[in-house]
Design a protein around this motif. Structure first.
Motif, PDB file in Angstrom:
ATOM      1  N   LYS A 201       0.850  -1.190   0.000  1.00  0.00           N
ATOM      2  CA  LYS A 201       0.000   0.000   0.000  1.00  0.00           C
ATOM      3  C   LYS A 201       0.889   1.244   0.000  1.00  0.00           C
ATOM      4  O   LYS A 201       1.312   1.731   1.046  1.00  0.00           O
ATOM      5  CB  LYS A 201      -0.909   0.011   1.235  1.00  0.00           C
ATOM      6  N   PRO A 202       1.212   1.770  -1.176  1.00  0.00           N
ATOM      7  CA  PRO A 202       2.194   2.856  -1.289  1.00  0.00           C
ATOM      8  C   PRO A 202       1.816   4.129  -0.549  1.00  0.00           C
ATOM      9  O   PRO A 202       2.684   4.931  -0.244  1.00  0.00           O
ATOM     10  CB  PRO A 202       2.258   3.107  -2.806  1.00  0.00           C
ATOM     11  N   ASP A 203       0.509   4.360  -0.284  1.00  0.00           N
ATOM     12  CA  ASP A 203       0.111   5.606   0.380  1.00  0.00           C
ATOM     13  C   ASP A 203      -0.149   5.414   1.871  1.00  0.00           C
ATOM     14  O   ASP A 203      -0.872   6.185   2.493  1.00  0.00           O
ATOM     15  CB  ASP A 203      -1.137   6.188  -0.282  1.00  0.00           C
ATOM     16  N   HIS A 204       0.455   4.385   2.468  1.00  0.00           N
ATOM     17  CA  HIS A 204       0.234   4.108   3.883  1.00  0.00           C
ATOM     18  C   HIS A 204       1.086   5.062   4.728  1.00  0.00           C
ATOM     19  O   HIS A 204       2.319   4.928   4.818  1.00  0.00           O
ATOM     20  CB  HIS A 204       0.599   2.652   4.188  1.00  0.00           C
ATOM     21  N   VAL A 205       0.465   6.050   5.336  1.00  0.00           N
ATOM     22  CA  VAL A 205       1.174   7.111   6.059  1.00  0.00           C
ATOM     23  C   VAL A 205       1.990   6.582   7.236  1.00  0.00           C
ATOM     24  O   VAL A 205       3.153   6.979   7.412  1.00  0.00           O
ATOM     25  CB  VAL A 205       0.177   8.197   6.514  1.00  0.00           C
ATOM     26  N   PRO A 206       1.423   5.701   8.110  1.00  0.00           N
ATOM     27  CA  PRO A 206       2.230   5.217   9.245  1.00  0.00           C
ATOM     28  C   PRO A 206       3.553   4.574   8.814  1.00  0.00           C
ATOM     29  O   PRO A 206       4.565   4.736   9.492  1.00  0.00           O
ATOM     30  CB  PRO A 206       1.310   4.192   9.921  1.00  0.00           C
ATOM     31  N   ALA A 207       3.551   3.858   7.684  1.00  0.00           N
ATOM     32  CA  ALA A 207       4.791   3.250   7.210  1.00  0.00           C
ATOM     33  C   ALA A 207       5.796   4.315   6.792  1.00  0.00           C
ATOM     34  O   ALA A 207       6.997   4.200   7.059  1.00  0.00           O
ATOM     35  CB  ALA A 207       4.502   2.308   6.053  1.00  0.00           C
ATOM     36  N   HIS A 208       5.327   5.379   6.133  1.00  0.00           N
ATOM     37  CA  HIS A 208       6.222   6.478   5.767  1.00  0.00           C
ATOM     38  C   HIS A 208       6.886   7.074   7.012  1.00  0.00           C
ATOM     39  O   HIS A 208       8.092   7.321   7.036  1.00  0.00           O
ATOM     40  CB  HIS A 208       5.443   7.586   5.043  1.00  0.00           C
ATOM     41  N   LEU A 209       6.055   7.318   8.040  1.00  0.00           N
ATOM     42  CA  LEU A 209       6.581   7.942   9.252  1.00  0.00           C
ATOM     43  C   LEU A 209       7.580   7.040   9.959  1.00  0.00           C
ATOM     44  O   LEU A 209       8.611   7.505  10.463  1.00  0.00           O
ATOM     45  CB  LEU A 209       5.419   8.279  10.197  1.00  0.00           C
ATOM     46  N   THR A 210       7.279   5.746   9.981  1.00  0.00           N
ATOM     47  CA  THR A 210       8.170   4.846  10.701  1.00  0.00           C
ATOM     48  C   THR A 210       9.493   4.671   9.966  1.00  0.00           C
ATOM     49  O   THR A 210      10.555   4.600  10.586  1.00  0.00           O
ATOM     50  CB  THR A 210       7.485   3.485  10.903  1.00  0.00           C
ATOM     51  N   ILE A 211       9.464   4.609   8.637  1.00  0.00           N
ATOM     52  CA  ILE A 211      10.712   4.547   7.870  1.00  0.00           C
ATOM     53  C   ILE A 211      11.539   5.806   8.125  1.00  0.00           C
ATOM     54  O   ILE A 211      12.766   5.748   8.309  1.00  0.00           O
ATOM     55  CB  ILE A 211      10.418   4.383   6.370  1.00  0.00           C
ATOM     56  N   ALA A 212      10.856   6.955   8.171  1.00  0.00           N
ATOM     57  CA  ALA A 212      11.561   8.201   8.442  1.00  0.00           C
ATOM     58  C   ALA A 212      12.240   8.144   9.813  1.00  0.00           C
ATOM     59  O   ALA A 212      13.397   8.571   9.962  1.00  0.00           O
ATOM     60  CB  ALA A 212      10.588   9.373   8.382  1.00  0.00           C
ATOM     61  N   LYS A 213      11.539   7.599  10.814  1.00  0.00           N
ATOM     62  CA  LYS A 213      12.129   7.515  12.157  1.00  0.00           C
ATOM     63  C   LYS A 213      13.296   6.534  12.187  1.00  0.00           C
ATOM     64  O   LYS A 213      14.293   6.764  12.886  1.00  0.00           O
ATOM     65  CB  LYS A 213      11.052   7.088  13.151  1.00  0.00           C
ATOM     66  N   LEU A 214      13.171   5.447  11.435  1.00  0.00           N
ATOM     67  CA  LEU A 214      14.267   4.484  11.393  1.00  0.00           C
ATOM     68  C   LEU A 214      15.513   5.104  10.758  1.00  0.00           C
ATOM     69  O   LEU A 214      16.643   4.920  11.229  1.00  0.00           O
ATOM     70  CB  LEU A 214      13.841   3.236  10.616  1.00  0.00           C
ATOM     71  N   LEU A 215      15.298   5.857   9.675  1.00  0.00           N
ATOM     72  CA  LEU A 215      16.418   6.551   9.040  1.00  0.00           C
ATOM     73  C   LEU A 215      17.002   7.608   9.965  1.00  0.00           C
ATOM     74  O   LEU A 215      18.221   7.858   9.974  1.00  0.00           O
ATOM     75  CB  LEU A 215      15.958   7.180   7.728  1.00  0.00           C
ATOM     76  N   GLN A 216      16.108   8.228  10.746  1.00  0.00           N
ATOM     77  CA  GLN A 216      16.569   9.214  11.726  1.00  0.00           C
ATOM     78  C   GLN A 216      17.463   8.552  12.777  1.00  0.00           C
ATOM     79  O   GLN A 216      18.501   9.107  13.157  1.00  0.00           O
ATOM     80  CB  GLN A 216      15.348   9.854  12.390  1.00  0.00           C
ATOM     81  N   LYS A 217      17.091   7.350  13.234  1.00  0.00           N
ATOM     82  CA  LYS A 217      17.921   6.621  14.204  1.00  0.00           C
ATOM     83  C   LYS A 217      19.268   6.236  13.607  1.00  0.00           C
ATOM     84  O   LYS A 217      20.276   6.193  14.311  1.00  0.00           O
ATOM     85  CB  LYS A 217      17.187   5.365  14.670  1.00  0.00           C
ATOM     86  N   LYS A 218      19.249   5.989  12.291  1.00  0.00           N
ATOM     87  CA  LYS A 218      20.510   5.646  11.617  1.00  0.00           C
ATOM     88  C   LYS A 218      21.294   6.893  11.202  1.00  0.00           C
ATOM     89  O   LYS A 218      22.298   6.804  10.507  1.00  0.00           O
ATOM     90  CB  LYS A 218      20.194   4.787  10.380  1.00  0.00           C
TER      91      LYS A 218
ATOM     92  N   GLN B 250      20.549   9.143   9.108  1.00  0.00           N
ATOM     93  CA  GLN B 250      20.444   9.480   7.685  1.00  0.00           C
ATOM     94  C   GLN B 250      19.358  10.563   7.557  1.00  0.00           C
ATOM     95  O   GLN B 250      18.246  10.330   7.097  1.00  0.00           O
ATOM     96  CB  GLN B 250      20.101   8.238   6.864  1.00  0.00           C
ATOM     97  N   TYR B 251      19.700  11.781   8.001  1.00  0.00           N
ATOM     98  CA  TYR B 251      18.707  12.825   8.202  1.00  0.00           C
ATOM     99  C   TYR B 251      18.071  13.312   6.904  1.00  0.00           C
ATOM    100  O   TYR B 251      16.872  13.589   6.856  1.00  0.00           O
ATOM    101  CB  TYR B 251      19.343  13.998   8.953  1.00  0.00           C
ATOM    102  N   GLU B 252      18.841  13.440   5.831  1.00  0.00           N
ATOM    103  CA  GLU B 252      18.283  13.918   4.563  1.00  0.00           C
ATOM    104  C   GLU B 252      17.235  12.939   4.023  1.00  0.00           C
ATOM    105  O   GLU B 252      16.157  13.345   3.577  1.00  0.00           O
ATOM    106  CB  GLU B 252      19.401  14.126   3.545  1.00  0.00           C
ATOM    107  N   GLU B 253      17.551  11.641   4.071  1.00  0.00           N
ATOM    108  CA  GLU B 253      16.604  10.625   3.623  1.00  0.00           C
ATOM    109  C   GLU B 253      15.364  10.613   4.521  1.00  0.00           C
ATOM    110  O   GLU B 253      14.234  10.470   4.046  1.00  0.00           O
ATOM    111  CB  GLU B 253      17.267   9.246   3.621  1.00  0.00           C
ATOM    112  N   ALA B 254      15.590  10.746   5.818  1.00  0.00           N
ATOM    113  CA  ALA B 254      14.466  10.746   6.758  1.00  0.00           C
ATOM    114  C   ALA B 254      13.512  11.891   6.459  1.00  0.00           C
ATOM    115  O   ALA B 254      12.283  11.718   6.426  1.00  0.00           O
ATOM    116  CB  ALA B 254      14.982  10.848   8.194  1.00  0.00           C
ATOM    117  N   GLU B 255      14.060  13.086   6.206  1.00  0.00           N
ATOM    118  CA  GLU B 255      13.196  14.241   5.943  1.00  0.00           C
ATOM    119  C   GLU B 255      12.393  14.054   4.652  1.00  0.00           C
ATOM    120  O   GLU B 255      11.235  14.486   4.554  1.00  0.00           O
ATOM    121  CB  GLU B 255      14.037  15.513   5.872  1.00  0.00           C
TER     122      GLU B 255
END
Length: 771
Positions: free
Chosen positions: A609-626, A628-633
């Motif tokens: 489901k490409p438009d699933h918002v919670p998944a977008h947010l969680t990937i962003a947080k995972l990248l933030q933990k790693k 990788q701030y530009e990708e997260a944003e």
């Protein structure tokens, strides 16, 4: 001849117009009653559902082979609903228009049949108009699910007309070969009627009765002596009966095959008489019900959206006064049967022409067109004709007024269920409570639920719905009791088990909650009406069990439960409904330090489901933990582009901006989030912290005050409010806030240190102010 045919069509047009006019006020009606499950929640109406599914599912979208299916096999009706959905989605106007137009078609066909049988214009007018205006049809026309009855009636009448034509051509020497066209018509319309509503199979019996007793005027003695199978002039009759029997047996066998060779299972509330253990009760009730239906045809003063749940009380004793009505009905039937048989016995058959003739006093044969001649002779005098015209006019006006009035009752669910309280109080009060609950009238809804239970205390659904209402009002102990009663009356009610588990967990009884979740997940839900819902609920129980284990830091057990949920996902269960569970799995992986695996699960969710918002947010947080701030944003911005009105996206984005030191931008995002929703504690608290960092101390103070109101039991809320009041120079209030925090958490060193600083400041201020 052409003019005569045109005049003969006037009754058809008049009946159609009346039927359309009387039901125009239903077009503004909303969905009601069973429309929710048959239309709004029926997956078979959706374009993405394979069309072939409608031939393997029942009327409600449940697979016919499932034990919980009612075996209501009506694919043509569901196909018409799917057509409505394709044109107007879930706009009820189109569905109601379909019913009204279909009723007009049925009225036209019925009037044509009356014209063929009665052969008199006035009688045809009366028959057609009475059919168009009869109030008993409102339940089928105004209720969208009643389309099954209307459609079945249409194909029923077309089958009968086709069979009449077949019989007519069968006896004609010049047209006999053309009868096979009508044989095909009989078979096609019979199949269509059966695929619209199963009771329409009775048309074959009606055709057989017409062929035997009306067209051939077979005497009972000839049937008992099997003459219809031996005498040559009955050869055409035998052909017709074989045709009907072959068609009927084939259809019934096919229907049984599609049902999985299993009979339907009905709840006691659906058919209370069949559930009774007393033979006399079943016998007396079964014979009273036809009497009641005949009375409703003659005097439709009381109508109801539902006649289940003992809305017609069982006839349990011979002394019940209703048995008198049953006796009167059967005596009347016997009398009219005797009159008809006497009329038939006076006729003789011409084996060559296939005509019916009757002997007059001189031994001369004359044609007998139909039995209606007797009725016409009764109205030969002008005075009686005027009386008949007046009576017909009054009946038509009364019927029309009742039909229009009843249509208004179907305009809203509230009106409909209110009108049904006198007939079926248990179901009417229960449904009315659901409506009021959706409207926010919680006190009225609670009273209605309790009224329903006073009439019928074993309704598990009502106990369950009452439990939800009480739970929303934070009356948790009462809600717990309601869920337990629901489970007592229906042990397989998975939703009640799920909510019971959630409440038990809220009480801190994690071990009991885990047992409830596991029991619910392993429930045998066979025999339940909505297997999709119950299977989904069982997966939700596993999800909550996994969350419970996660909160207890039992990560491996939580992971095992989530993997079990994924494996047990039923084929009809939409993948996106498991995204929360996938998020739970990823959270478990994150806490165990495996960010790569967590990211893989979320990307898999996005693939489904490409438009699933919670998944977008969680990937962003995972990248933030790693880090990788530009990708997260980029992922935060993608989520915002998908749903710009979602305040939670701005909230998470603001947290990211705060962590990366972009405090001014974070403040802007927090203000956006606060403007889009009624803020919860977490949003208020985090926004207040951000405003405080940007020296927006007064704004921060206001948010902290709101946060304390929402969660006065949290010591951190009081401590932070005390701190901002301390900064803003409101020292007395700050002291009270610190003391409230220490009362909740006496050993908090930070609060004690801040309180000491505050008191030192207050002492210094007091000394400076002393002359």
């Amino acid at each position: 001849m052409l003019r005569q045919r045109q005049r003969m069509d006037y009754p058809v047009l008049a009946a159609c117009l009346v039927s359309l006019c009387l039901y125009l006020n239903t077009l503004d009606a909303d969905f009601a009653y069973d429309d929710s499950r048959a239309i709004q929640k029926n997956q078979d109406l959706l374009p993405e559902t394979p069309l072939v599914n409608i031939f393997f599912d029942d009327f409600w979208g449940t697979p016919l082979t499932h034990s919980g299916s009612h075996k209501s096999y009506r694919p043509l009706c569901v196909l018409s609903f799917r057509f409505n959905y394709a044109l107007g989605k879930l706009n009820p106007w189109g569905y109601h228009l379909g019913n009204v137009l279909l009723h007009a078609m049925v009225t036209a066909v019925f009037t044509c049949l009356a014209q063929k049988v009665l052969k008199r214009k006035f009688a045809t007018y009366v028959a057609g108009l009475l059919f168009a205006a009869h109030p008993i049809h409102t339940e089928a026309v105004a209720g969208i699910v009643g389309r099954a009855d209307i459609g079945a009636c249409l194909f029923f009448l077309l089958t009968f007309l086709s069979y009449m034509k077949y019989v007519e051509y069968r006896t004609s020497a010049h047209m006999a070969s053309h009868r096979w066209l009508y044989v095909v018509s009989v078979c096609v319309f019979t199949v269509a009627s059966l695929l619209t509503k199963e009771q329409a199979i009775a048309v074959l019996g009606v055709c057989a009765t017409y062929d035997v007793f009306v067209f051939h005027r077979v005497k009972l003695q000839e049937i008992l002596q099997l003459h219809i199978f031996t005498m040559s002039h009955f050869r055409g009759l035998c052909e017709g009966l074989v045709l009907l029997a072959t068609c009927g047996i084939s259809l019934v066998a096919t229907r049984i095959y599609f049902m999985g060779n299993k009979p339907p299972e009905f709840a006691p509330s659906d058919n209370p008489a069949s559930d009774s253990d007393c033979l006399m009760t079943r016998f007396l009730t079964y014979h009273f019900l036809p009497t009641l239906n005949i009375w409703l045809l003659l005097c439709p003063s009381i109508l109801s959206f539902d006649w289940s749940m003992e809305s017609v009380p069982l006839v349990e004793r011979l002394s019940d006064y209703r048995n008198v009505y049953t006796v009167i009905m059967y005596i009347s039937i016997a009398y009219f049967a005797q009159v008809i048989l006497k009329q038939l016995n006076q006729t003789v058959r011409n084996p060559y022409l296939g005509l019916k003739t009757q002997m007059n006093g001189n031994g001369v044969h004359h044609n007998v067109n139909n039995g209606a001649e007797i009725l016409y002779s009764m109205c030969s005098s002008p005075g009686k004709r005027r009386l008949v015209l007046m009576a017909v006019a009054v009946i038509l006006m009364l019927f029309s007024a009742k039909t229009v009035s009843r249509n208004f009752a179907w305009h809203t669910e509230e009106k409909l269920y209110t009108s049904g309280i006198k007939v079926n109080p248990a179901k009417a009060w229960g449904n009315l409570a659901n409506v009021w609950n959706e409207q926010g009238r919680t006190s009225d809804a609670e009273e209605a639920y309790r009224n329903a239970l006073r009439y019928r205390g074993n309704m598990a659904d009502v106990h369950y719905n009452l439990g939800i209402l009480l739970q929303e009002q934070k009356r948790f102990h009462e809600a717990l009791e309601s869920y337990q009663r629901a489970i007592h009356y229906r042990p397989k009610l998975s939703m009640a088990h799920l909510n019971l588990g959630i409440l038990t967990a809220q009480f801190g009884q994690n071990e009991n909650a885990a047992k409830i979740y596991r029991h619910c997940a392993d429930l045998d839900t066979s025999g339940l009406k909505d297997p999709r819902l119950h299977e989904a609920t069982k997966i939700s129980c596993l999800y909550n069990l996994g969350r419970l284990y996660t909160e207890e830091e039992r990560y491996q057990e939580a992971l095992s439960v989530y993997e079990e949920a994924l494996k047990r996902r039923p084929s009809h269960y939409a993948p996106q409904s498991l995204y929360n569970m996938m998020a739970g799995i990823s959270e478990v992986y994150s806490k165990m330090g495996d960010l790569v695996t967590a990211e893989r699960w979320y990307r898999k969710a996005l693939k489904s489901k490409p438009d699933h918002v919670p998944a977008h947010l969680t990937i962003a947080k995972l990248l933030q933990k790693k880090k990788q701030y530009e990708e997260a944003e980029k992922w935060f911005k993608k989520a915002s582009a998908i749903d710009s009105k979602d305040a939670s996206i701005d909230h998470h984005y603001a947290q990211f901006l705060t962590e990366t030191g972009r405090h001014i931008e974070a403040e802007v995002r927090y203000r956006l989030a606060l403007s889009k929703t009624t803020p919860d504690f977490e949003l208020l608290f985090n926004a207040a912290n951000a405003f405080r960092q940007n020296s927006r101390d007064l704004d921060a103070e206001g948010l902290y005050r709101k946060a304390v109101i929402l969660k006065p039991e949290l010591p951190s809320a009081h401590m932070n409010l005390g701190a901002i009041l301390h900064i803003n120079g409101k020292l007395a209030e700050a002291e009270r806030s610190y003391l409230s925090a220490l009362k909740l958490k006496p050993d908090d060193s930070m609060t004690m240190a801040n309180l000491q600083k505050l008191r030192n400041l207050m002492a210094n201020t007091e000394r400076k102010g002393t002359p």
